[in-house]
Design a protein around this motif. Structure first.
Motif, mmCIF file in Angstrom:
data_model
loop_
_atom_site.group_PDB
_atom_site.id
_atom_site.type_symbol
_atom_site.label_atom_id
_atom_site.label_comp_id
_atom_site.label_asym_id
_atom_site.label_seq_id
_atom_site.Cartn_x
_atom_site.Cartn_y
_atom_site.Cartn_z
ATOM 1 N N ALA A 197 47.610 -43.847 23.608
ATOM 2 C CA ALA A 197 47.678 -44.377 24.972
ATOM 3 C C ALA A 197 48.139 -45.828 24.964
ATOM 4 O O ALA A 197 48.991 -46.227 25.768
ATOM 5 C CB ALA A 197 46.319 -44.242 25.654
ATOM 6 N N ALA A 198 47.598 -46.630 24.052
ATOM 7 C CA ALA A 198 48.002 -48.034 23.974
ATOM 8 C C ALA A 198 49.462 -48.164 23.556
ATOM 9 O O ALA A 198 50.190 -49.036 24.047
ATOM 10 C CB ALA A 198 47.098 -48.778 22.993
ATOM 11 N N ILE A 199 49.918 -47.288 22.659
ATOM 12 C CA ILE A 199 51.311 -47.329 22.205
ATOM 13 C C ILE A 199 52.254 -47.006 23.364
ATOM 14 O O ILE A 199 53.241 -47.710 23.607
ATOM 15 C CB ILE A 199 51.513 -46.333 21.055
ATOM 16 C CG1 ILE A 199 50.654 -46.725 19.856
ATOM 17 C CG2 ILE A 199 52.980 -46.247 20.658
ATOM 18 C CD1 ILE A 199 50.515 -45.625 18.830
ATOM 19 N N ALA A 200 51.961 -45.928 24.088
ATOM 20 C CA ALA A 200 52.820 -45.528 25.206
ATOM 21 C C ALA A 200 52.809 -46.577 26.311
ATOM 22 O O ALA A 200 53.856 -46.894 26.893
ATOM 23 C CB ALA A 200 52.362 -44.175 25.746
ATOM 24 N N GLN A 211 49.123 -51.894 36.619
ATOM 25 C CA GLN A 211 48.904 -50.711 37.450
ATOM 26 C C GLN A 211 49.504 -49.462 36.797
ATOM 27 O O GLN A 211 48.882 -48.391 36.789
ATOM 28 C CB GLN A 211 49.532 -50.927 38.837
ATOM 29 C CG GLN A 211 48.976 -52.113 39.602
ATOM 30 C CD GLN A 211 47.491 -52.003 39.846
ATOM 31 O OE1 GLN A 211 46.989 -50.945 40.202
ATOM 32 N NE2 GLN A 211 46.772 -53.094 39.641
ATOM 33 N N MET A 212 50.698 -49.598 36.241
ATOM 34 C CA MET A 212 51.316 -48.456 35.560
ATOM 35 C C MET A 212 50.503 -48.042 34.342
ATOM 36 O O MET A 212 50.332 -46.851 34.063
ATOM 37 C CB MET A 212 52.741 -48.808 35.131
ATOM 38 C CG MET A 212 53.770 -48.764 36.226
ATOM 39 S SD MET A 212 55.429 -48.774 35.539
ATOM 40 C CE MET A 212 55.468 -47.210 34.701
ATOM 41 N N GLY A 213 50.010 -49.028 33.606
ATOM 42 C CA GLY A 213 49.215 -48.720 32.423
ATOM 43 C C GLY A 213 47.945 -47.966 32.765
ATOM 44 O O GLY A 213 47.565 -47.015 32.074
ATOM 45 N N GLU A 214 47.280 -48.369 33.846
ATOM 46 C CA GLU A 214 46.062 -47.667 34.257
ATOM 47 C C GLU A 214 46.377 -46.233 34.683
ATOM 48 O O GLU A 214 45.626 -45.296 34.365
ATOM 49 C CB GLU A 214 45.397 -48.430 35.399
ATOM 50 C CG GLU A 214 44.822 -49.779 34.975
ATOM 51 C CD GLU A 214 44.240 -50.554 36.145
ATOM 52 O OE1 GLU A 214 44.348 -50.055 37.295
ATOM 53 O OE2 GLU A 214 43.684 -51.644 35.922
ATOM 54 N N ARG A 256 46.389 -40.265 33.104
ATOM 55 C CA ARG A 256 47.140 -39.042 32.825
ATOM 56 C C ARG A 256 46.919 -38.577 31.386
ATOM 57 O O ARG A 256 46.736 -37.385 31.127
ATOM 58 C CB ARG A 256 48.631 -39.278 33.088
ATOM 59 C CG ARG A 256 48.965 -39.370 34.566
ATOM 60 C CD ARG A 256 50.385 -39.823 34.826
ATOM 61 N NE ARG A 256 50.700 -39.633 36.237
ATOM 62 C CZ ARG A 256 51.323 -38.577 36.736
ATOM 63 N NH1 ARG A 256 51.722 -37.614 35.920
ATOM 64 N NH2 ARG A 256 51.553 -38.460 38.024
ATOM 65 N N LEU A 257 46.948 -39.512 30.456
ATOM 66 C CA LEU A 257 46.751 -39.130 29.056
ATOM 67 C C LEU A 257 45.326 -38.658 28.802
ATOM 68 O O LEU A 257 45.094 -37.822 27.918
ATOM 69 C CB LEU A 257 47.090 -40.312 28.148
ATOM 70 C CG LEU A 257 48.581 -40.654 28.049
ATOM 71 C CD1 LEU A 257 48.781 -41.947 27.282
ATOM 72 C CD2 LEU A 257 49.351 -39.524 27.382
ATOM 73 N N LEU A 276 55.400 -37.518 31.068
ATOM 74 C CA LEU A 276 54.068 -38.108 31.197
ATOM 75 C C LEU A 276 53.881 -38.808 32.536
ATOM 76 O O LEU A 276 52.775 -38.832 33.087
ATOM 77 C CB LEU A 276 53.824 -39.110 30.064
ATOM 78 C CG LEU A 276 53.609 -38.549 28.661
ATOM 79 C CD1 LEU A 276 53.333 -39.684 27.693
ATOM 80 C CD2 LEU A 276 52.467 -37.544 28.633
ATOM 81 N N LEU A 277 54.946 -39.381 33.070
ATOM 82 C CA LEU A 277 54.835 -40.144 34.312
ATOM 83 C C LEU A 277 55.004 -39.288 35.557
ATOM 84 O O LEU A 277 54.665 -39.741 36.658
ATOM 85 C CB LEU A 277 55.889 -41.261 34.323
ATOM 86 C CG LEU A 277 55.721 -42.355 33.268
ATOM 87 C CD1 LEU A 277 56.917 -43.293 33.288
ATOM 88 C CD2 LEU A 277 54.441 -43.134 33.499
ATOM 89 N N ASN A 278 55.525 -38.070 35.411
ATOM 90 C CA ASN A 278 55.937 -37.318 36.597
ATOM 91 C C ASN A 278 55.197 -36.011 36.834
ATOM 92 O O ASN A 278 55.367 -35.415 37.895
ATOM 93 C CB ASN A 278 57.443 -36.996 36.510
ATOM 94 C CG ASN A 278 58.295 -38.241 36.588
ATOM 95 O OD1 ASN A 278 57.943 -39.188 37.264
ATOM 96 N ND2 ASN A 278 59.410 -38.250 35.884
ATOM 97 N N PHE A 279 54.399 -35.531 35.875
ATOM 98 C CA PHE A 279 53.853 -34.186 36.057
ATOM 99 C C PHE A 279 52.782 -34.155 37.145
ATOM 100 O O PHE A 279 52.145 -35.171 37.457
ATOM 101 C CB PHE A 279 53.312 -33.637 34.736
ATOM 102 C CG PHE A 279 52.036 -34.275 34.257
ATOM 103 C CD1 PHE A 279 50.804 -33.740 34.594
ATOM 104 C CD2 PHE A 279 52.066 -35.398 33.443
ATOM 105 C CE1 PHE A 279 49.625 -34.307 34.145
ATOM 106 C CE2 PHE A 279 50.901 -35.978 32.987
ATOM 107 C CZ PHE A 279 49.675 -35.433 33.340
ATOM 108 N N ASN A 280 52.607 -32.968 37.708
ATOM 109 C CA ASN A 280 51.626 -32.738 38.774
ATOM 110 C C ASN A 280 50.235 -32.658 38.148
ATOM 111 O O ASN A 280 49.874 -31.659 37.528
ATOM 112 C CB ASN A 280 51.968 -31.444 39.511
ATOM 113 C CG ASN A 280 51.090 -31.208 40.720
ATOM 114 O OD1 ASN A 280 49.921 -31.565 40.739
ATOM 115 N ND2 ASN A 280 51.653 -30.583 41.740
#
Length: 551
Positions: free
Chosen positions: A187-190, A149-152, A157-158, A350-354
């Motif tokens: 994206a795969a690396i992150a 779920q986090m990866g999706e 976002r990316l 990357l995880l938090n921006f609006n």
């Protein structure tokens, strides 16, 4: 209080604690304790004890959450029930009242000895349990679901940060790797890093609140998955964010220590210093000669402690460096070169921006930059507004998207340079303000010199070659040698190597002539750019007349 309570006091305490467990909020807890203490300490000799207990309970409440308040209340009730008989006896002695005889306790029979068993009948001794690390993680499937779920979510976002890459001729063209966020492999690396090592560091915080709630239906039914992820998403992101925040702090400290070691040549010397150490002791009370402890009191005292070398890395700092090393190694194996600023703090961003605000600003800025009538001043004003709404990381991403999409229209190299350099007088000040775009600006001279070489090598249309030469000459007009002297010299070396690079080409003479014309303009021997472009066109016209205009 460590001695076992008599049976009647134990029954009373259990009853009172069961009532306490039913209290649901802080106001209710205060009402409950007021009534219970008044009931338990209602005799004449309990007045001083009651006042002391109430004060101690009230003093311990500030700063506690509701669970802590209930734990304190349970401790207070246990003290009251345990010490109340002793307080009563002491009061009776002082006031001359004959003490009440203590209740006679029935002798407790000793437990019967277990029957004798033969050695053959004794239970078999079991081997010691395996250590936890030897077993598979108990919530591995649940963790894999959360990772998916986090990866999706990270993928989506990316995807907001990618733009089509330009073809020759373009001021934003790159031969090998463009800006790292525009590379699909990133994206795969992150995802592998955040949903792997980082998520595993959050197990302690996620097991009870998230992972233990994942059941078979959640793992197998898409509708349940969406609903469950919606419920726990904030909890998961908060845990990951806290982990990344700590790692970012540790990494920054480690880098500062390593810089100090490089400056001094050693880690420093061990030493000793006096520090104020917090000491927590039981709070003792004396009521009518009866002593008891309730709560705790914290004081400080000075102690002499050994101080390690000031620049020696701590274990958590070493861990942060190792994790960042894994992140960069994984990127290198995938063929992606990461800038130094792609660190834990950037991953937090990357995880938090609006996303909604980012999309709005992205579309507005790219739309303005693509419009030929947009003035540089108005575009700069809108960029400053975006800079106030986002972190430096996101502002740099927006600038790179504008430059990649519109670097040949309204947001040219001069505007890109102005945003990047600003009022900075050296590279350190520039990098402190802008985490990503200084490195991308510094790449422009070399990449544009390579673009000229590739346009010639591919026999592109004359317009493509002239466009490439013009953009290279812009670098020497816009970028100052104080900040980018080394990069400008590298680009000059690429052009100067044309005779060697094209030695086996049948048009080596024409390409060598083009190189001389470009070098003369760069060095100032022929300052008129229009003359340079005209002569380059004359030298190349025969070669690229029928080729495509772009590549």
């Amino acid at each position: 209080m460590n001695a076992p309570l008599p049976a009647d006091q134990r029954l009373l305490l259990d009853d009172v604690l069961s009532r306490l467990a039913k209290v649901e909020d802080s106001p209710g807890l205060l009402r409950f304790m007021a009534g219970m203490l008044k009931t338990l300490l209602r005799r004449q000799g309990d007045a001083q004890f009651l006042a002391t207990i109430q004060d101690a309970f009230a003093a311990g409440l500030p700063g506690l959450d509701f669970t802590g308040q209930k734990e304190l209340a349970a401790e207070v009730l246990q003290v009251v029930i345990t010490k109340r008989p002793e307080i009563a006896l002491a009061w009776q002695k002082i006031h001359g009242a004959p003490p009440r005889p203590a209740p006679v306790q029935a002798p407790v029979p000793e437990p019967a000895a277990p029957p004798h068993r033969r050695a053959a009948d004794l239970p078999m001794e079991m081997p010691p349990p395996l250590p936890p690390e030897a077993d598979d993680y108990a919530f591995a499937e649940a963790e894999a679901f959360i990772a998916t779920q986090m990866g999706e979510a990270l993928d989506k976002r990316l995807a907001l940060m990618r733009v089509p890459l330009p073809a020759i001729p373009s001021v934003a063209w790159c031969l090998d790797q463009p800006f790292f966020l525009f590379v699909p492999q990133f994206a795969a690396i992150a995802k592998a890093f955040i949903t792997g090592p980082i998520l595993r560091r959050c197990r302690d915080g996620l097991e009870k609140r998230v992972l233990s709630r994942v059941d078979y239906e959640i793992l197998t039914k898409p509708d349940r998955q969406a609903a469950f992820w919606g419920d726990v998403r904030e909890l998961v992101l908060k845990a990951v964010d806290e982990s990344l925040t700590k790692l970012a702090t540790h990494l920054k400290t480690a880098e500062a220590k390593q810089a100090a070691i490089a400056r001094t040549g050693n880690e420093g010397k061990e030493g000793f210093k006096l520090v104020n150490k917090a000491v927590t002791k039981p709070r003792n009370y004396n009521i009518l000669g009866v002593e008891f402890a309730l709560g705790q009191v914290t004081t400080t005292e000075q102690v002499k402690v050994k101080v390690p070398p000031p620049y020696k890395l701590e274990p958590n700092e070493i861990e942060a460096q190792e994790l960042m090393g894994k992140f960069r190694t994984g990127a290198a194996h995938a063929g992606v070169k990461l800038p130094d600023s792609a660190d834990f703090q950037f991953l937090r961003t990357l995880l938090n921006f609006n996303t909604r605000l980012f999309i709005q600003s992205r579309d507005e800025l790219i739309g303005l930059a693509a419009h030929e009538d947009t003035t540089a001043g108005f575009l700069s004003e809108r960029l400053r507004a975006a800079d106030k709404s986002f972190t430096n990381y996101l502002t740099d991403v927006l600038v790179m998207m504008m430059f990649t999409r519109c670097g040949d229209t309204s947001f040219r190299l001069a505007q890109f340079h102005a945003v990047c350099v600003g009022s900075a007088r050296d590279k350190s000040a520039m990098v402190a303000m802008r985490p990503f775009i200084p490195a991308e600006l510094a790449r422009r001279p070399h990449e544009l010199a390579v673009q000229v070489r590739e346009a010639l090598r591919r026999r592109l249309h004359l317009d493509a070659v002239l466009g490439s030469v013009e953009r290279l000459l812009d670098c020497y007009k816009v970028m100052g040698r104080n900040l980018f002297g080394h990069e400008l010299e590298e680009a000059r070396a690429v052009i100067a190597a044309f005779p060697m690079v094209f030695a086996a080409d049948g048009e080596v003479a024409a390409y060598s002539t083009i190189a001389k014309l470009i070098l003369a303009t760069i060095s100032g021997e022929q300052p008129d750019r229009s003359i340079c472009l005209m002569r380059v066109g004359q030298a190349y016209d025969r070669i690229g007349r029928k080729a495509a205009a772009t590549a």
